[in-house]
Design an enzyme around this catalytic site. Structure first.
Site, PDB file in Angstrom:
ATOM      1  N   ASP A 165      -8.087  -3.630  -7.620  1.00  0.00           N
ATOM      2  CA  ASP A 165      -7.485  -3.135  -6.318  1.00  0.00           C
ATOM      3  C   ASP A 165      -8.480  -2.593  -5.675  1.00  0.00           C
ATOM      4  O   ASP A 165      -9.059  -1.512  -5.614  1.00  0.00           O
ATOM      5  CB  ASP A 165      -6.122  -2.296  -6.301  1.00  0.00           C
ATOM      6  CG  ASP A 165      -5.583  -1.984  -5.132  1.00  0.00           C
ATOM      7  OD1 ASP A 165      -6.130  -1.204  -4.158  1.00  0.00           O
ATOM      8  OD2 ASP A 165      -4.441  -2.529  -4.618  1.00  0.00           O
ATOM      9  N   HIS A 204      -6.151  -6.158  -1.758  1.00  0.00           N
ATOM     10  CA  HIS A 204      -5.194  -5.169  -1.526  1.00  0.00           C
ATOM     11  C   HIS A 204      -4.297  -5.494  -0.718  1.00  0.00           C
ATOM     12  O   HIS A 204      -4.476  -5.866   0.635  1.00  0.00           O
ATOM     13  CB  HIS A 204      -5.820  -3.846  -1.134  1.00  0.00           C
ATOM     14  CG  HIS A 204      -4.782  -2.541  -0.977  1.00  0.00           C
ATOM     15  ND1 HIS A 204      -4.539  -2.179  -1.677  1.00  0.00           N
ATOM     16  CD2 HIS A 204      -4.751  -2.036   0.186  1.00  0.00           C
ATOM     17  CE1 HIS A 204      -3.691  -0.930  -1.474  1.00  0.00           C
ATOM     18  NE2 HIS A 204      -3.527  -1.029  -0.120  1.00  0.00           N
ATOM     19  N   SER A 221       0.968  -1.181   0.079  1.00  0.00           N
ATOM     20  CA  SER A 221      -0.077  -0.086   0.025  1.00  0.00           C
ATOM     21  C   SER A 221       0.830   1.089   0.002  1.00  0.00           C
ATOM     22  O   SER A 221       1.934   1.468  -0.866  1.00  0.00           O
ATOM     23  CB  SER A 221      -0.989   0.046   1.084  1.00  0.00           C
ATOM     24  OG  SER A 221      -2.004   1.007   1.031  1.00  0.00           O
TER      25      SER A 221
END
Length: 417
Positions: free
Chosen positions: A296, A362, A199
């Site tokens: 995502d 994710h 991330s």
């Protein structure tokens, strides 16, 4: 490979969920750009009962370098020393967790574990790529493994302060202090190193990859892995650019411009453009692996179809659960997402690696179930851990591009409530 590109680029006429796809549940909150913080809670909850718990270490010399969290507290890391054949090998994991782009959001953030070490967990579970068990992490289990905590809100790149609000924007200094600390702990003797992050940490890996390479002699094998960090400068469902506007605030407020890769900023690009991976990855000289979900979950929720761009809530169900997306919504996600164009150019270099699966997910490297388990996501019958290992050790040329949703029945898709 050509066939895969044609298939992946094709419009999708239906969106049907396969019963065998695993679904994970996440509670959705109203706080913009931060609700997926709960993914880290899932990572902890999903940890095996025998997971290694690693204590927190604060960097005591960091304050003298001005390397402090948003609230001025000391930064920190979790470190488990390697052994045997991995004694001189290192994984450095830059933690993720969103950004703050205004005084208000940064003041809020400094009262959480994303802005103050006062709120750091005293110990965390090392799972996935940080696991110490060969059965869970076959290539890296006995390496020195480090999680560098994230408490600046600009992907370890900020430089500045706001005295009136009591905010310190010192992400770049935190990164440098952490690297100095690890070098003093033995990383200067490393014969092979992997910089990883997911991330916002995955974006930090992209921004720092070549700088990290520069810490080591040419004889050291140094590579980088960005997981879920390929944030796109793409239009949202209303035609706006919410992610660009958001990143403009991050870069401007936190003074990140001076620390962004010169290969981008020296070409006259505006600083915000150089915070987007698509404008950086093509010039990274160090071998880089991109691990990303084509759909995502974070980007669908906060960049492509955020509530602010969807006043009639047409996307409300879709952004919580990809099974609820209509055929036209799936086509939008496929057609307007820039991943294919960027990845296609990136894939031309032999030293790069790619694992792009068609999942609503994710961050897949730090969770055990998605990194390496009996039912882990696969492309071509090869799990993520195996793909990354093959690429890192040059056992195979890894350019794994999935077929379009919903063909992949191995996905661990997220659902939000």
């Amino acid at each position: 490979m050509t066939g895969l590109w044609l298939v992946l680029a094709a419009a999708i006429s239906a969106a049907v969920a396969f019963p065998s796809q695993e679904v994970l549940f996440v509670n959705e909150t109203n706080e913009s750009h931060s609700y997926l913080e709960s993914l880290y809670g899932i990572a902890s909850a999903a940890a095996p009962p025998n997971a290694l718990l690693v204590p927190l270490t604060l960097i005591n010399g960091a304050a003298a370098k001005g390397a402090v969290c948003l609230d001025g507290t000391l930064p920190g890391y979790h470190f488990h020393r390697g052994s045997g054949s991995g004694a001189n090998s290192w994984i450095v994991d830059l933690e993720g967790g969103g950004w703050c782009n205004s005084i208000k959001t940064c003041v809020y953030r400094k009262k959480t574990r994303r802005g103050s070490s006062n709120y750091f967990e005293r110990q965390i579970a090392f799972t996935g790529i940080l696991s110490d068990k060969a059965s869970e992490n076959p290539d890296f289990y006995n390496w020195n493994r480090v999680k560098v905590r994230y408490c600046d809100g600009a992907s370890f790149s900020g430089e500045g302060e706001n005295k009136a609000a009591g905010l310190q924007f010192r992400g770049q200094r935190i990164y440098e202090a952490a690297m100095d600390e690890l070098m003093s702990k033995g990383m200067h003797n490393a014969n092979q190193v992997l910089l990883v992050g997911c991330s916002a940490g995955g974006l930090a890996v992209i921004l720092h990859c070549d700088r990290f390479r520069g810490l080591f002699p040419s004889s050291t094998r140094v590579k980088c892995l960005s997981d879920g960090g390929l944030f796109m400068d793409a239009p949202d469902v209303s035609g706006g650019h919410i992610m660009r506007n958001f990143f403009t605030g991050v870069v401007s407020l936190q003074g990140a411009e001076r620390n962004l890769p010169g290969t981008c900023t020296n070409h006259g690009d505006d600083p915000t453009s150089c915070f987007f991976p698509e404008n950086v990855i093509g010039n990274i000289r160090t071998p880089l692996f991109i691990l990303n979900a084509a759909y995502d979950a974070w980007q669908v929720q906060q960049s492509l179809a955020p509530p602010s761009a969807d006043p009639r809530a047409n996307w409300r169900l879709c952004r919580k659960n990809i099974v609820q997306c209509s055929p036209s919504q799936i086509q939008f996600l496929q057609g307007h997402h820039s991943t294919l164009r960027i990845i296609k150019g990136f894939a031309s270099s032999r030293q790069t690696g790619i694992f792009l699966n068609s999942c609503f997910a994710h961050c897949q490297s730090e969770r055990q179930d998605t990194w390496f388990a009996n039912n882990s996501p696969k492309i071509g019958n090869k799990a993520i851990a195996k793909s990354v290992g093959d690429w890192y050790f040059d056992r195979a040329n890894v350019k794994s591009i999935d077929c379009p949703y919903p063909c992949d029945t191995t996905c661990h898709n997220l659902q939000f409530h």
